[in-house]
Design a protein around this motif. Structure first.
Motif, PDB file in Angstrom:
ATOM      1  N   PRO A 165      28.780  40.213   3.400  1.00  0.00           N
ATOM      2  CA  PRO A 165      28.240  39.238   4.354  1.00  0.00           C
ATOM      3  C   PRO A 165      29.171  38.104   4.755  1.00  0.00           C
ATOM      4  O   PRO A 165      28.855  37.354   5.681  1.00  0.00           O
ATOM      5  CB  PRO A 165      27.017  38.686   3.610  1.00  0.00           C
ATOM      6  N   ASP A 166      30.325  37.972   4.089  1.00  0.00           N
ATOM      7  CA  ASP A 166      31.185  36.820   4.380  1.00  0.00           C
ATOM      8  C   ASP A 166      32.272  37.120   5.404  1.00  0.00           C
ATOM      9  O   ASP A 166      33.167  36.306   5.626  1.00  0.00           O
ATOM     10  CB  ASP A 166      31.834  36.308   3.084  1.00  0.00           C
ATOM     11  N   GLU A 167      32.232  38.291   6.036  1.00  0.00           N
ATOM     12  CA  GLU A 167      33.236  38.616   7.043  1.00  0.00           C
ATOM     13  C   GLU A 167      32.565  38.917   8.373  1.00  0.00           C
ATOM     14  O   GLU A 167      31.388  39.268   8.435  1.00  0.00           O
ATOM     15  CB  GLU A 167      34.089  39.804   6.591  1.00  0.00           C
ATOM     16  N   THR A 168      33.326  38.776   9.459  1.00  0.00           N
ATOM     17  CA  THR A 168      32.786  39.043  10.782  1.00  0.00           C
ATOM     18  C   THR A 168      32.815  40.539  11.068  1.00  0.00           C
ATOM     19  O   THR A 168      33.443  41.328  10.354  1.00  0.00           O
ATOM     20  CB  THR A 168      33.602  38.327  11.867  1.00  0.00           C
ATOM     21  N   LEU A 169      32.154  40.904  12.140  1.00  0.00           N
ATOM     22  CA  LEU A 169      32.122  42.303  12.565  1.00  0.00           C
ATOM     23  C   LEU A 169      33.522  42.832  12.847  1.00  0.00           C
ATOM     24  O   LEU A 169      33.865  43.966  12.455  1.00  0.00           O
ATOM     25  CB  LEU A 169      31.255  42.400  13.820  1.00  0.00           C
ATOM     26  N   GLN A 170      34.344  42.027  13.487  1.00  0.00           N
ATOM     27  CA  GLN A 170      35.703  42.476  13.786  1.00  0.00           C
ATOM     28  C   GLN A 170      36.555  42.570  12.525  1.00  0.00           C
ATOM     29  O   GLN A 170      37.367  43.499  12.378  1.00  0.00           O
ATOM     30  CB  GLN A 170      36.337  41.541  14.811  1.00  0.00           C
ATOM     31  N   GLU A 171      36.375  41.647  11.591  1.00  0.00           N
ATOM     32  CA  GLU A 171      37.108  41.718  10.327  1.00  0.00           C
ATOM     33  C   GLU A 171      36.708  42.957   9.536  1.00  0.00           C
ATOM     34  O   GLU A 171      37.566  43.649   8.971  1.00  0.00           O
ATOM     35  CB  GLU A 171      36.838  40.460   9.493  1.00  0.00           C
ATOM     36  N   MET A 172      35.423  43.272   9.508  1.00  0.00           N
ATOM     37  CA  MET A 172      34.961  44.466   8.815  1.00  0.00           C
ATOM     38  C   MET A 172      35.551  45.725   9.445  1.00  0.00           C
ATOM     39  O   MET A 172      35.986  46.654   8.753  1.00  0.00           O
ATOM     40  CB  MET A 172      33.440  44.544   8.844  1.00  0.00           C
ATOM     41  N   SER A 173      35.574  45.778  10.770  1.00  0.00           N
ATOM     42  CA  SER A 173      36.086  46.948  11.478  1.00  0.00           C
ATOM     43  C   SER A 173      37.569  47.177  11.175  1.00  0.00           C
ATOM     44  O   SER A 173      38.014  48.318  10.990  1.00  0.00           O
ATOM     45  CB  SER A 173      35.863  46.795  12.980  1.00  0.00           C
ATOM     46  N   PHE A 229      19.410  38.194  15.069  1.00  0.00           N
ATOM     47  CA  PHE A 229      20.059  38.558  13.802  1.00  0.00           C
ATOM     48  C   PHE A 229      19.580  37.684  12.643  1.00  0.00           C
ATOM     49  O   PHE A 229      19.977  37.895  11.513  1.00  0.00           O
ATOM     50  CB  PHE A 229      21.581  38.449  13.933  1.00  0.00           C
ATOM     51  N   TRP A 230      18.768  36.710  12.932  1.00  0.00           N
ATOM     52  CA  TRP A 230      18.185  35.859  11.899  1.00  0.00           C
ATOM     53  C   TRP A 230      16.894  35.268  12.460  1.00  0.00           C
ATOM     54  O   TRP A 230      16.588  35.435  13.650  1.00  0.00           O
ATOM     55  CB  TRP A 230      19.151  34.758  11.459  1.00  0.00           C
ATOM     56  N   VAL A 231      16.137  34.577  11.611  1.00  0.00           N
ATOM     57  CA  VAL A 231      14.874  33.997  12.048  1.00  0.00           C
ATOM     58  C   VAL A 231      14.985  32.480  11.967  1.00  0.00           C
ATOM     59  O   VAL A 231      15.183  31.926  10.879  1.00  0.00           O
ATOM     60  CB  VAL A 231      13.695  34.479  11.180  1.00  0.00           C
ATOM     61  N   PRO A 232      14.875  31.774  13.084  1.00  0.00           N
ATOM     62  CA  PRO A 232      14.996  30.315  13.053  1.00  0.00           C
ATOM     63  C   PRO A 232      13.856  29.676  12.259  1.00  0.00           C
ATOM     64  O   PRO A 232      12.803  30.277  12.044  1.00  0.00           O
ATOM     65  CB  PRO A 232      14.947  29.911  14.529  1.00  0.00           C
ATOM     66  N   GLU A 233      14.091  28.445  11.853  1.00  0.00           N
ATOM     67  CA  GLU A 233      13.156  27.749  10.957  1.00  0.00           C
ATOM     68  C   GLU A 233      11.735  27.720  11.499  1.00  0.00           C
ATOM     69  O   GLU A 233      10.763  27.897  10.746  1.00  0.00           O
ATOM     70  CB  GLU A 233      13.657  26.320  10.714  1.00  0.00           C
ATOM     71  N   GLU A 234      11.569  27.537  12.792  1.00  0.00           N
ATOM     72  CA  GLU A 234      10.229  27.418  13.355  1.00  0.00           C
ATOM     73  C   GLU A 234       9.469  28.750  13.379  1.00  0.00           C
ATOM     74  O   GLU A 234       8.263  28.790  13.618  1.00  0.00           O
ATOM     75  CB  GLU A 234      10.279  26.836  14.768  1.00  0.00           C
ATOM     76  N   LYS A 267      19.079  32.162   7.873  1.00  0.00           N
ATOM     77  CA  LYS A 267      20.129  31.463   8.620  1.00  0.00           C
ATOM     78  C   LYS A 267      21.007  32.486   9.330  1.00  0.00           C
ATOM     79  O   LYS A 267      21.017  33.667   8.974  1.00  0.00           O
ATOM     80  CB  LYS A 267      20.977  30.593   7.688  1.00  0.00           C
ATOM     81  N   ARG A 268      21.750  32.019  10.319  1.00  0.00           N
ATOM     82  CA  ARG A 268      22.606  32.916  11.096  1.00  0.00           C
ATOM     83  C   ARG A 268      23.671  33.539  10.197  1.00  0.00           C
ATOM     84  O   ARG A 268      24.409  32.823   9.520  1.00  0.00           O
ATOM     85  CB  ARG A 268      23.288  32.155  12.234  1.00  0.00           C
ATOM     86  N   PRO A 269      23.774  34.877  10.179  1.00  0.00           N
ATOM     87  CA  PRO A 269      24.762  35.511   9.317  1.00  0.00           C
ATOM     88  C   PRO A 269      26.165  35.484   9.918  1.00  0.00           C
ATOM     89  O   PRO A 269      26.329  35.402  11.140  1.00  0.00           O
ATOM     90  CB  PRO A 269      24.255  36.954   9.214  1.00  0.00           C
ATOM     91  N   THR A 270      27.161  35.550   9.059  1.00  0.00           N
ATOM     92  CA  THR A 270      28.544  35.701   9.533  1.00  0.00           C
ATOM     93  C   THR A 270      28.743  37.093  10.107  1.00  0.00           C
ATOM     94  O   THR A 270      29.361  37.265  11.163  1.00  0.00           O
ATOM     95  CB  THR A 270      29.525  35.452   8.365  1.00  0.00           C
ATOM     96  N   LEU A 271      28.215  38.108   9.411  1.00  0.00           N
ATOM     97  CA  LEU A 271      28.335  39.495   9.859  1.00  0.00           C
ATOM     98  C   LEU A 271      27.179  39.821  10.797  1.00  0.00           C
ATOM     99  O   LEU A 271      26.036  39.985  10.358  1.00  0.00           O
ATOM    100  CB  LEU A 271      28.330  40.444   8.651  1.00  0.00           C
ATOM    101  N   LEU A 272      27.467  39.905  12.079  1.00  0.00           N
ATOM    102  CA  LEU A 272      26.466  40.291  13.071  1.00  0.00           C
ATOM    103  C   LEU A 272      26.449  41.810  13.139  1.00  0.00           C
ATOM    104  O   LEU A 272      27.170  42.426  13.919  1.00  0.00           O
ATOM    105  CB  LEU A 272      26.799  39.661  14.428  1.00  0.00           C
ATOM    106  N   ASN A 273      25.626  42.396  12.298  1.00  0.00           N
ATOM    107  CA  ASN A 273      25.629  43.831  12.050  1.00  0.00           C
ATOM    108  C   ASN A 273      25.068  44.589  13.250  1.00  0.00           C
ATOM    109  O   ASN A 273      23.854  44.714  13.404  1.00  0.00           O
ATOM    110  CB  ASN A 273      24.798  44.084  10.782  1.00  0.00           C
TER     111      ASN A 273
END
Length: 411
Positions: A165-173, A229-234, A267-273
């Motif tokens: 989860p600590d890397e971006t989509l491009q970094e993973m690729s 990709f995530w659920v906001p607080e509200e 919260k918004r993830p770093t990895l936008l899967n």
């Protein structure tokens, strides 16, 4: 968006008693027996919703009743949305299916193919041909998933923590490109991170992060305001719990908590899967399916040409093969007999071989936590089903849902 009552099923050629039997079937056989916490079902025909039912609760045996507001982890039902994004860029001339993947991610120019050995001592060879963008769409790239547990390459994925989860989509690729493929591109069908890599290409070509592209070009125009990709607080209190069934022991345990206690979605993830990261509601995803059924347009918003969408819903596997013909993967989200693969989802090519009613050309896919959709253009039927139990192969709920739905057709 569908804040009115469902249409009279008689008006769209569906039997109301048989439709009503669908949620009752899942309540009796799955919810009341403690197999799943809930079941949400939606069936429309000709764009008119004839069944929309929410049975069960947000937790197994407890919690709040689910409803149209309930947010589900849709996992691989993200894949058709990412594929649509790529084809929107295709329509603009910004990518081609026959381009080498290395044109966009140069690291793939040197990718190798597994030949022998284990994860600690792998012998590789050069691929027979370069990986094409088309191979990513169709899962014929040779890329796999680490959770498969069936090949030394997926063991390498686990060793290298692909998808962390600590890397971006491009970094993973880029890291994926340093690992061997399970086969030469185009040779076999392996379920895996292919659509994640396609999502990285969407980011590279568009100059936008994937969540922003979705918001501006797809989910925003379609009014899919609960798909992210995530659920906001509200909205976080609308996210239900997710469970996992152990294949060996049969025990079902909590995999991710509901609401703000969720480890993954608060919260918004770093990895936008791009292959499996979205959450959504049934009503949101129905709007996406309805856009596909209507040839790329909905409520005056055209996302893609009807000819491009028609092209996407063809079987793109080499020489007209099915997933059964090419498939080496032990895990897939649909049955593979009589089913090919298009640009973003499975396509029925021989309805008899599927061993259940339906239509050739039906487009479908599902998600790991037992969410599922299908679009039958011949009957103009859309079916969507959602609960939160991993893996999706735990029970034959998808086949049962389709059996019951087609039994409800009167004309």
């Amino acid at each position: 968006m569908f804040d009115h009552d469902p249409t009279d099923p008689h008006e769209v050629g569906l039997n109301p008693d048989r439709l009503a039997a669908i949620p009752e079937y899942f309540k009796t056989n799955y919810i009341d027996t403690g197999k799943v916490p809930c079941m949400a079902t939606l069936i429309s025909r000709g764009g008119e919703i004839a069944l929309e039912d929410y049975s069960g609760t947000t937790h197994l045996g407890s919690g709040e009743p689910i409803g149209p507001h309930t947010i589900f982890r849709i996992y691989s039902m993200t894949k058709p949305i990412t594929s649509l994004a790529a084809m929107m860029l295709f329509e603009e001339g910004k990518l081609r299916l026959d381009h080498d993947v290395s044109r966009y991610i140069p690291e793939f120019a040197d990718v190798m193919v597994y030949e022998s050995g284990d994860k600690d001592n792998v012998k590789t060879r050069k691929p027979d041909r370069p990986m094409k963008v088309l191979d990513l769409f169709t899962h014929t790239s040779g890329i796999t998933y680490g959770f498969m547990m069936q090949h030394p390459v997926d063991a390498l994925y686990r060793k290298e923590k692909i998808g962390r989860p600590d890397e971006t989509l491009q970094e993973m690729s880029k890291r994926l490109a340093k690992l061997p493929l399970q086969c030469s591109p185009g040779d076999e069908w392996w379920y895996g991170h292919s659509i994640d890599v396609l999502g990285a290409i969407v980011e590279i070509v568009s100059g936008m992060e994937l969540d922003e592209f979705f918001r501006q070009r797809i989910t925003g125009p379609l009014g899919m305001h609960d798909t992210e990709f995530w659920v906001p607080e509200e909205k976080i209190d609308r996210l239900m719990a997710c469970y996992q069934k152990d294949a060996q022991t049969g025990e079902t345990t909590l995999a991710d908590a509901a609401g703000a206690e969720s480890r993954l979605y608060a919260k918004r993830p770093t990895l936008l899967n791009g292959g499996g990261g979205l959450v959504s509601t049934l009503r949101d995803y129905h709007r996406f399916c309805l856009m596909i059924l209507r040839g790329g347009t909905l409520d005056g918003e055209r996302l893609i040409s009807p000819k491009t969408l028609e092209f996407m819903r063809q079987n793109h596997l080499p020489f007209g093969q099915t997933m059964r013909d090419m498939g080496k993967s032990m895990f897939t989200e649909v049955m593979s007999d009589g089913v090919g693969f298009g640009l973003g989802g499975s396509v029925v090519t021989d309805v008899v071989a599927t061993m259940q009613p339906g239509s050739d050309g039906t487009f479908s896919w599902g998600g790991l936590a037992s969410t599922y959709f299908w679009i039958d253009p011949e009957e103009e039927i859309i079916g969507i089903q959602a609960t939160q139990l991993m893996p999706s192969s735990s029970y034959p709920m998808r086949q049962q849902f389709q059996q019951l739905a087609y039994a409800a057709i009167d004309w």
